[in-house]
Design a protein around this motif. Structure first.
Motif, mmCIF file in Angstrom:
data_model
loop_
_atom_site.group_PDB
_atom_site.id
_atom_site.type_symbol
_atom_site.label_atom_id
_atom_site.label_comp_id
_atom_site.label_asym_id
_atom_site.label_seq_id
_atom_site.Cartn_x
_atom_site.Cartn_y
_atom_site.Cartn_z
ATOM 1 N N ILE A 60 0.804 -1.179 -0.066
ATOM 2 C CA ILE A 60 0.118 0.106 0.025
ATOM 3 C C ILE A 60 0.772 1.012 -0.020
ATOM 4 C CG2 ILE A 60 -1.539 1.290 1.313
ATOM 5 C CD1 ILE A 60 -3.097 -1.142 2.105
ATOM 6 N N ARG A 61 1.917 1.255 0.722
ATOM 7 C CA ARG A 61 2.796 2.498 0.837
ATOM 8 C C ARG A 61 3.748 2.827 -0.365
ATOM 9 N NH1 ARG A 61 4.450 0.389 5.968
ATOM 10 N NH2 ARG A 61 6.399 -0.006 5.013
ATOM 11 N N GLU A 62 4.040 1.482 -1.006
ATOM 12 C CA GLU A 62 5.171 1.670 -2.181
ATOM 13 C C GLU A 62 4.600 1.600 -3.539
ATOM 14 O OE1 GLU A 62 7.809 2.876 -1.678
ATOM 15 O OE2 GLU A 62 7.539 2.713 0.880
ATOM 16 N N ALA A 63 3.428 0.975 -3.575
ATOM 17 C CA ALA A 63 2.991 0.726 -5.005
ATOM 18 C C ALA A 63 3.027 1.912 -6.142
ATOM 19 C CB ALA A 63 1.253 0.192 -5.144
ATOM 20 N N SER A 64 3.737 1.800 -7.132
ATOM 21 C CA SER A 64 3.571 3.025 -8.155
ATOM 22 C C SER A 64 2.710 2.408 -9.338
ATOM 23 C CB SER A 64 4.802 3.306 -8.573
ATOM 24 O OG SER A 64 5.421 1.904 -8.954
ATOM 25 N N HIS A 65 2.096 1.368 -9.399
ATOM 26 C CA HIS A 65 1.042 1.001 -10.418
ATOM 27 C C HIS A 65 0.183 0.383 -9.864
ATOM 28 C CE1 HIS A 65 4.434 1.700 -13.210
ATOM 29 N NE2 HIS A 65 5.092 1.339 -12.519
ATOM 30 N N LEU A 66 -1.249 0.488 -10.388
ATOM 31 C CA LEU A 66 -2.337 -0.113 -9.670
ATOM 32 C C LEU A 66 -2.351 -1.903 -10.020
ATOM 33 C CD1 LEU A 66 -5.104 1.884 -11.230
ATOM 34 C CD2 LEU A 66 -4.520 1.828 -8.862
ATOM 35 N N ASP A 67 -1.479 -2.118 -10.904
ATOM 36 C CA ASP A 67 -1.236 -3.490 -10.982
ATOM 37 C C ASP A 67 -0.493 -4.157 -9.862
ATOM 38 O OD1 ASP A 67 -2.455 -3.675 -13.371
ATOM 39 O OD2 ASP A 67 -0.594 -3.908 -14.532
ATOM 40 N N ASP A 68 0.413 -3.315 -9.044
ATOM 41 C CA ASP A 68 1.057 -3.922 -7.861
ATOM 42 C C ASP A 68 -0.001 -4.164 -6.782
ATOM 43 O OD1 ASP A 68 3.559 -3.638 -8.902
ATOM 44 O OD2 ASP A 68 3.634 -1.519 -8.121
#
Length: 106
Positions: A60-68
């Motif tokens: 949640i903190r580090e996702a840079s893409h919705l796919d993450d």
């Protein structure tokens, strides 16, 4: 206010359009890519809620893409663990504003 908390309050956190998009694994072992977890741990046993919680916090903190979010988070698991996740206030507010299920779970 320290630099880290100022950054966390200004950062944009990704949120899916709908929780049903979160179809990640709920069993087994997950190894996060370095872009999401640069710690030595990076491997999470999904049968251990403490591992799952830590993994969800990092994604949640580090996702840079919705796919993450889609690949690593699971809707039912997220709702169950939501009250126990340690997240920046802005991240929690962003998710709870979009999803009332999470606000109620908190």
């Amino acid at each position: 206010m320290n630099t880290r908390s100022r950054y966390a309050s200004r950062r944009t956190y990704l949120v899916p359009a709908d929780l049903s998009e979160l179809a990640g694994p709920f069993t087994g072992v997950v190894r996060l890519p370095v872009r999401l977890d640069w710690s030595e741990q990076r491997v999470y046993d999904l049968s251990d809620d403490s591992h799952v919680g830590l993994m969800y916090e990092r994604v949640i903190r580090e996702a840079s893409h919705l796919d993450d979010l889609r690949a690593y988070l699971n809707r039912e698991t997220l709702i169950r663990l939501w009250p126990h996740l340690y997240l920046p206030a802005q991240a929690r507010k962003t998710w709870e504003t979009r999803f009332r299920d999470l606000a109620r779970a908190a």
